[in-house]
Design an enzyme around this catalytic site. Sequence first.
Site, PDB file in Angstrom:
ATOM      1  N   HIS A   1      12.298  -3.214  -2.961  1.00 21.57           N
ATOM      2  CA  HIS A   1      11.507  -3.124  -4.190  1.00 21.57           C
ATOM      3  C   HIS A   1      12.151  -4.008  -5.253  1.00 21.57           C
ATOM      4  O   HIS A   1      13.366  -3.925  -5.488  1.00 21.57           O
ATOM      5  CB  HIS A   1      11.451  -1.673  -4.670  1.00 21.57           C
TER       6      HIS A   1
ATOM      7  N   THR B   1      10.847   7.623   1.185  1.00 18.86           N
ATOM      8  CA  THR B   1      10.489   9.043   1.182  1.00 18.86           C
ATOM      9  C   THR B   1       9.131   9.141   0.499  1.00 18.86           C
ATOM     10  O   THR B   1       8.588   8.121   0.057  1.00 18.86           O
ATOM     11  CB  THR B   1      11.512   9.897   0.393  1.00 18.86           C
ATOM     12  N   ASP B   2       8.581  10.355   0.376  1.00 19.74           N
ATOM     13  CA  ASP B   2       7.230  10.396  -0.178  1.00 19.74           C
ATOM     14  C   ASP B   2       7.178  10.282  -1.702  1.00 19.74           C
ATOM     15  O   ASP B   2       6.111  10.271  -2.292  1.00 19.74           O
ATOM     16  CB  ASP B   2       6.378  11.559   0.376  1.00 19.74           C
TER      17      ASP B   2
ATOM     18  N   ARG C   1       0.828  -1.206   0.000  1.00 19.96           N
ATOM     19  CA  ARG C   1       0.000   0.000   0.000  1.00 19.96           C
ATOM     20  C   ARG C   1       0.859   1.251   0.000  1.00 19.96           C
ATOM     21  O   ARG C   1       1.885   1.316   0.682  1.00 19.96           O
ATOM     22  CB  ARG C   1      -0.923   0.034   1.217  1.00 19.96           C
ATOM     23  N   ILE C   2       0.393   2.230  -0.757  1.00 18.35           N
ATOM     24  CA  ILE C   2       1.074   3.519  -0.777  1.00 18.35           C
ATOM     25  C   ILE C   2       0.778   4.232   0.539  1.00 18.35           C
ATOM     26  O   ILE C   2      -0.364   4.245   1.008  1.00 18.35           O
ATOM     27  CB  ILE C   2       0.585   4.348  -1.986  1.00 18.35           C
ATOM     28  N   LEU C   3       1.810   4.792   1.146  1.00 14.09           N
ATOM     29  CA  LEU C   3       1.671   5.484   2.430  1.00 14.09           C
ATOM     30  C   LEU C   3       1.528   6.985   2.202  1.00 14.09           C
ATOM     31  O   LEU C   3       2.097   7.538   1.251  1.00 14.09           O
ATOM     32  CB  LEU C   3       2.892   5.199   3.298  1.00 14.09           C
TER      33      LEU C   3
ATOM     34  N   ASN D   1      12.407   0.084   2.677  1.00 15.23           N
ATOM     35  CA  ASN D   1      11.579  -0.710   1.771  1.00 15.23           C
ATOM     36  C   ASN D   1      12.489  -1.561   0.888  1.00 15.23           C
ATOM     37  O   ASN D   1      13.636  -1.201   0.640  1.00 15.23           O
ATOM     38  CB  ASN D   1      10.737   0.217   0.879  1.00 15.23           C
TER      39      ASN D   1
HETATM   40  C1  GAR Z   1       9.134  -9.063  -2.717  1.00 11.61           C
HETATM   41  O1  GAR Z   1       9.705  -9.479  -3.942  1.00 11.61           O
HETATM   42  C2  GAR Z   1       9.234  -7.572  -2.562  1.00 11.61           C
HETATM   43  O2  GAR Z   1      10.359  -7.026  -3.160  1.00 11.61           O
HETATM   44  C3  GAR Z   1       7.994  -7.117  -3.277  1.00 11.61           C
HETATM   45  O3  GAR Z   1       7.017  -8.052  -2.975  1.00 11.61           O
HETATM   46  C4  GAR Z   1       7.615  -9.309  -2.709  1.00 11.61           C
HETATM   47  C5  GAR Z   1       7.122  -9.786  -1.365  1.00 11.61           C
HETATM   48  O4  GAR Z   1       7.509 -11.097  -1.122  1.00 11.61           O
HETATM   49  N1  GAR Z   1       7.631  -5.796  -2.853  1.00 11.61           N
HETATM   50  C6  GAR Z   1       6.975  -4.938  -3.601  1.00 11.61           C
HETATM   51  O5  GAR Z   1       6.593  -5.183  -4.724  1.00 11.61           O
HETATM   52  C7  GAR Z   1       6.719  -3.595  -2.941  1.00 11.61           C
HETATM   53  N2  GAR Z   1       6.042  -2.716  -3.835  1.00 11.61           N
HETATM   54  P1  GAR Z   1       7.411 -11.701   0.357  1.00 11.61           P
HETATM   55  O6  GAR Z   1       6.017 -11.379   0.883  1.00 11.61           O
HETATM   56  O7  GAR Z   1       7.602 -13.182   0.159  1.00 11.61           O
HETATM   57  O8  GAR Z   1       8.475 -11.061   1.188  1.00 11.61           O
END
Ligand code: GAR
Length: 210
Positions: free
Chosen positions: A109, A141-142, A91-93, A107
């Site tokens: 990504h 950051t935002d 979710r976007i914060l 985070n």
């Molecule tokens: C991970 O690959 C993470 O980088 C990504 O979701 C997956 C979660 O896996 N995050 C995003 O896409 C954030 N926007 P997990 O629940 O097994 O840790």
Amino acid sequence: KKRIIVLVSGNGSNLQAIINACQNNLINGKIVAVISNKPDVYSLMRAKQANIPSHVINHKEFATREAFDHQLQLQIEQYQPDLIVLAGYMRILTPHFVQHYSGKMLNIHPSLLPKYPGLNTHRRAMEAGDKEHGTTVHFVTDELDGGPIILQAKVPIFDNDEEQDIVERVLAQEHQIYPLVIKWFCDDRLTMINGRAYLDQTMIPKSGYA
Ligand code: GAR
């Protein structure tokens, strides 16, 4: 020990890697709570198995993003954490929330940022014909997926890869680099000053460490 809150939305394999690293004293920290914006996700089971308190704050029960983030912040503040870790948190914060935890929120990504912020990163990398892909740990950051980069890991994309092959290859790297960055933070080695990330008082390059 630093007090860590992990925010999740799903399976939680990264959460598990962080739990393991805390249990093995690799990270000088303690996960004081896991909070999910979705009920019935496997992350909650992982928290329970590790005896970590968990909470569901279901975003569908809130009229606005602000109201949801306000409740989230109230719950977080009960635990007086030193660090907020987003681990598959989808979710976007709100800017207000992000600013409140400025320099204390990380985070991960699944792309080589600044490439592919947002969703469907693996598919986008495949469709672009990229030969390499990866994952990025950064301060929040935002700007969505735009905070200062700390550490990246690269993986190859092979011609005959399915999307799931890439997902797994990236996750395997995430489970290595996320605990490491959290360890740095908990050892007071990592800071964010004026929108730049520092390790041991040395500015981390804009593209992060690799
Ligand atoms: C991970 O690959 C993470 O980088 C990504 O979701 C997956 C979660 O896996 N995050 C995003 O896409 C954030 N926007 P997990 O629940 O097994 O840790």
